[in-house]
Design an enzyme around this catalytic site. Structure first.
Site, PDB file in Angstrom:
ATOM      1  CG  HIS A   1      -2.136  -0.848   1.086  1.00  0.00           C
ATOM      2  ND1 HIS A   1      -3.265  -0.480   0.409  1.00  0.00           N
ATOM      3  CD2 HIS A   1      -2.375  -2.101   1.545  1.00  0.00           C
ATOM      4  CE1 HIS A   1      -4.161  -1.450   0.456  1.00  0.00           C
ATOM      5  NE2 HIS A   1      -3.640  -2.454   1.149  1.00  0.00           N
TER       6      HIS A   1
ATOM      7  CB  THR B   1     -10.473   4.916  -1.841  1.00  0.00           C
ATOM      8  OG1 THR B   1     -10.191   5.225  -0.469  1.00  0.00           O
ATOM      9  CG2 THR B   1      -9.743   3.641  -2.217  1.00  0.00           C
TER      10      THR B   1
END
Length: 866
Positions: A384, A688
């Protein structure tokens, strides 16, 4: 609906994609509600509080879900599909009530029932505490994935920790962030269920007893350890419209029912009891760091605690299904990867790799190579971040003390890994050093990302550009080794996504209804259908309807801001929003400097035309992150000056969105006109939030970083405002020797803004408060803020010009909505399922409802899937 104002009652009747209220359903909900108020909460309407009504409704909704939940587990036990286990230290779930009603299709019935009982369902929903069990994007992604896995009919389970205190509550006092404990469980939790029958032991410390030959790769005994018990709590995670209800299992730490006899026998009973509570600190609090590694002993305990408990549970369920009744021939662990997929959400659960090896070798007495093959074929790893400070590297001395057997196993894994590198790259000693799991420069450490790569059959990034960066630079050596070994598709990309249920259907019902009127009601499960909206860009009536929904959302948010922070905002202004964790690489400071530039322009020419803006910035800073806290303080100081300047008036307002969290995001995102996604190219893995704004019809100003790149591609480079350096340009600037002062000197508006901040213009009572802060930026601008600033301001000027043309702006908004289908987490999970986990999504799966018969296998045992 959008052409004229409607009453709440009319709105309830119009909502179809969220379920249609039936007389029978409404009656049943009212009866259940009153029963829970009476028997569960022991209240009547004379003494019940608003929170009592919330819990009565929550329990009523839970009743509707429980039958489906049990039936889903029965179905999995009978069909015995491959199960997916998603391991994450964070699950940022937010609120559950409205989401559960939505996915079960009973929102309208519940709304009508509460209306008939004289209660406002929105007021009850606001009383629910956010389950703040995550810091930001990583934890929220996990929550979206759980929703999609259930919606796609995957036999999946989330595993994590049930933190007693979640991400802290942020208070802004005199401009500074102050942290308060998030005691989210203080009123209880209507949604989870304790499972003491599945409590398992977790061991720490102690020492290892080896066999007579001292071989670490053979079965050993871990002795003299300290034990803590992991108590599971199960939270149901319902799919959308398919009766599937999967499970999120979160563990809390419990002390064993024994005392320190040495203390106890001295008569110090109180001290003996108090010492027991120390073990329970493991699940006490979530570490509030985002993209920053903190090598504390408690954190390592948390990481091992969750993987140890999880793997015991996975093996128990595997043995129950495989060994239990159906296929007596396949009773070996060789079938394990065929029935189990474990996804490691970042490196936090990386100890699952040595722990599974320990269980297979020490407990199941399996030989090393066979065990290793099972582990690698079972585990997969999602990376990530590429920020060095975020990559986990645990000190060897700490692991040796706390997890002595696991350190031995890691050393054995590394030895075989080094032998493999030497075989394929003979004599390349620098490569051996770079790729070793054990780092020897300075303090000896274990590189957990390297462990994850070596111990997994698949490694993925979370956006195309991020995956390219990790393959081309960060993990380049491992990619080259993988190619030498003939491994196919070990390194992959899985661009992140968001669930359209929460992030459109739930939070923006007006827009959801407009979409459903035009393209039908299937889009929440097939977001690609939003492309069908594209021809409507030339439909002036529909464009006006889209604009009206946005304006209604802005008015609703404006009322909330007035109520919460007593700031009057101009609803005709552009709502310019940047909400995310506060971090230098996300560059909230650049946004703040642009506010100063706009302020100076208004002050210099008060009568000049100016496109009004309301700039909203929200996010939490890690408590120990001094620079991030200084950025928050600066933004609030600027806001205090701007908001009280009569010359500025309602042309410019600045709002710091205190305590930004999931439930606040659900209010802010539908109302935003402009989404700020301005990280330095090459630093944001995906993002996101950018997808949520796009889906709700906000335009993006951003760099070509993370998923912004793919958003721009989906819109053919149009209807998005891109500025700044690309990844290769950032790298070239670094190589050439970046001189931030050069940009400071050459951009007049930038220099003026920084000089004002440095001299105390925005904090006259403490004039030198930001002097060192500004000096540090000019001399050590790690994230190239000054280099991109001129391009950023010029792009913002284009944004303001575009906002003047309301019709064109709204068309651009609709183009964003229509192009956002790719960014559904359903698409992401489908790709994980097919390309990593080896399972096929079943979007049309319909678990039989509780009142329908289920075809049962011939077995004398009950199902054991919980």
């Amino acid at each position: 609906m959008a052409s004229k104002p409607v009453t709440d009652q009319e709105k309830r009747k119009q909502i179809s994609v969220r379920g249609i209220a039936s007389l029978e359903g409404v009656s049943d909900i009212k009866k259940s509600f009153n029963r829970h108020l009476h028997y569960t909460l022991v209240k009547d309407r004379n003494v019940a509080t608003g929170r009592d009504y919330y819990f009565a409704l929550a329990n009523t909704v839970r009743d509707q879900m429980v039958g489906r939940w049990i039936r889903t587990q029965q179905y999995y036990y009978e069909k015995d599909p491959k199960r997916v286990y998603y391991l994450s230290l964070e699950f940022y779930m937010g609120r559950a009530l409205q989401n559960t009603m939505l996915n079960l299709g009973i929102q309208s019935s519940c709304d009508e029932a509460m209306y008939q009982l004289g209660l406002d369902i929105e007021e009850l929903e606001e009383l629910e505490e956010d389950a703040g069990l995550g810091n930001g994007g990583l934890g929220r992604l996990a929550a979206c994935f759980l929703d999609s896995m259930a919606t796609l009919g995957l036999a999946s389970y989330g595993y994590g920790i049930r933190y007693e205190y979640g991400i802290f509550n942020q208070k802004i006092r005199e401009g500074w962030q102050v942290e308060e404990a998030d005691d989210w469980l203080r009123y209880g939790n209507a949604w989870d269920k304790a499972r003491p029958e599945y409590m398992v032991p977790v061991h720490f410390f102690g020492n290892v007893e080896h066999g007579p030959d001292g071989d670490w790769s053979k079965p050993c005994k871990w002795v003299n350890s300290q034990v803590v018990f992991a108590m599971p709590y199960d939270t149901p995670t319902p799919g959308y419209g398919n009766n599937t209800v999967n499970t999120l299992r979160l563990y809390t730490a419990k002390s064993p029912n024994s005392f320190n006899l040495g203390v106890f026998n001295t008569g110090d009973y109180i001290q003996a009891v108090c010492d027991r509570n120390l073990a329970e600190n493991i699940s006490r609090v979530l570490y509030p760091n985002d993209n920053f590694f903190e090598g504390k002993e408690l954190r390592l305990k948390q990481e091992y605690f969750v993987v140890c408990a999880t793997l015991q549970d996975i093996i128990r369920r595997f043995k129950s299904s495989i060994f239990g009744c159906r296929d007596p021939v396949r009773t070996s662990f060789d079938a394990f990867p065929d029935k189990v997929a474990i996804q490691l959400n970042d490196t936090h659960p990386s100890l699952a790799i040595p722990e599974l090896m320990r269980l297979l070798i020490d407990i199941e007495e399996m030989e090393w190579d066979r065990a290793w093959k099972i582990v690698v074929n079972t585990c997969a790893y999602t990376n990530h971040t590429v920020l060095p400070e975020a990559l986990e590297r645990w000190p060897v001395h700490l692991m040796e003390k706390m997890l002595p057997r696991h350190l031995e196993i890691i050393y054995m894994i590394n030895q075989k890994h080094i032998e493999n590198i030497s075989k394929h790259f003979p004599g390349d000693f620098d490569r051996l050093r770079r790729m070793s799991l054990v780092e020897e420069d300075g303090e000896k450490r274990i590189n957990m990302a390297h462990l994850c790569i070596v111990g997994s059959h698949a490694v993925n990034g979370v956006a195309a550009i991020h995956s390219k960066i990790i393959q081309d630079s960060v993990f380049k050596d491992f990619v080259e080794l993988s190619e030498k070994m003939g491994e196919v598709n070990k390194f992959q990309n899985k661009t992140n996504g968001i669930t359209p249920r929460r992030w459109l259907l739930l939070c923006n019902p007006g827009l959801a209804d407009l979409i459903a009127e035009k393209i039908g009601e299937d889009w929440p499960k097939n977001l690609d259908q939003l492309r069908e909206l594209t021809p409507l860009i030339d439909n002036p009536t529909f464009i006006r309807s889209i604009g009206q929904v946005k304006q209604e959302n802005k008015m609703k948010l404006a009322r909330f801001i007035k109520k919460e922070w007593n700031i009057d905002v101009n609803v005709a202004s552009m709502f310019d929003v940047q909400v995310k964790r506060i971090h230098e690489y996300k560059r909230q400071l650049m946004n703040a400097l642009h506010i100063v530039v706009m302020y100076n322009r208004i002050k210099a020419n008060p009568n000049k035309e100016f496109v009004p803006r309301t700039v909203m910035i929200g996010g939490k800073a890690a408590p120990g992150y001094h620079t991030a806290k200084m950025i928050i303080k600066l933004i609030n100081n600027i806001a205090a000056m701007v908001n009280h300047d009569p010359i500025v008036g309602d042309k410019l307002k600045v709002v710091y969105l205190e305590n930004y969290r999931v439930s606040l995001a659900e209010k802010v995102i539908p109302a935003a006109d402009l989404s700020e996604q301005i990280s330095t190219a090459g630093t944001e893995a995906s993002g996101t939030g950018n997808m949520k704004f796009m889906l709700n019809g906000a335009l993006t100003i951003g760099t070509l970083d993370g998923a912004n790149v793919e958003m721009a591609e989906e819109m053919n480079g149009e209807n998005i405002f891109i500025f700044g350096m690309k990844v290769h340009e950032v790298e070239e600037l670094d190589k050439a020797g970046y001189n931030a002062r050069q940009f400071y000197e050459s951009v007049p508006e930038l220099k003026t803004a920084l000089d004002q901040i440095s001299s105390g213009y925005f904090n006259p009572m403490e004039a030198d408060q930001f002097t060192h802060f500004v000096e540090n930026l000019i001399n050590h601008d790690r994230f190239k803020l000054l280099a991109d600033f001129k391009a950023y301001v010029e792009c913002q000027d284009r944004v303001s010009e575009a906002f003047k043309d309301t019709e064109k702006w709204t068309k651009m908004c609709l183009a964003n909505i229509a192009a956002s289908g790719k960014f559904s987490s359903d698409r992401t999970i489908s790709q994980y399922a097919r390309e990593i986990w080896g399972v096929e999504p079943q979007p049309d799966l319909k678990i039989p409802a509780p009142h329908e018969p289920l075809e049962r296998a011939e077995t004398s045992e009950g199902y054991k899937d919980f």
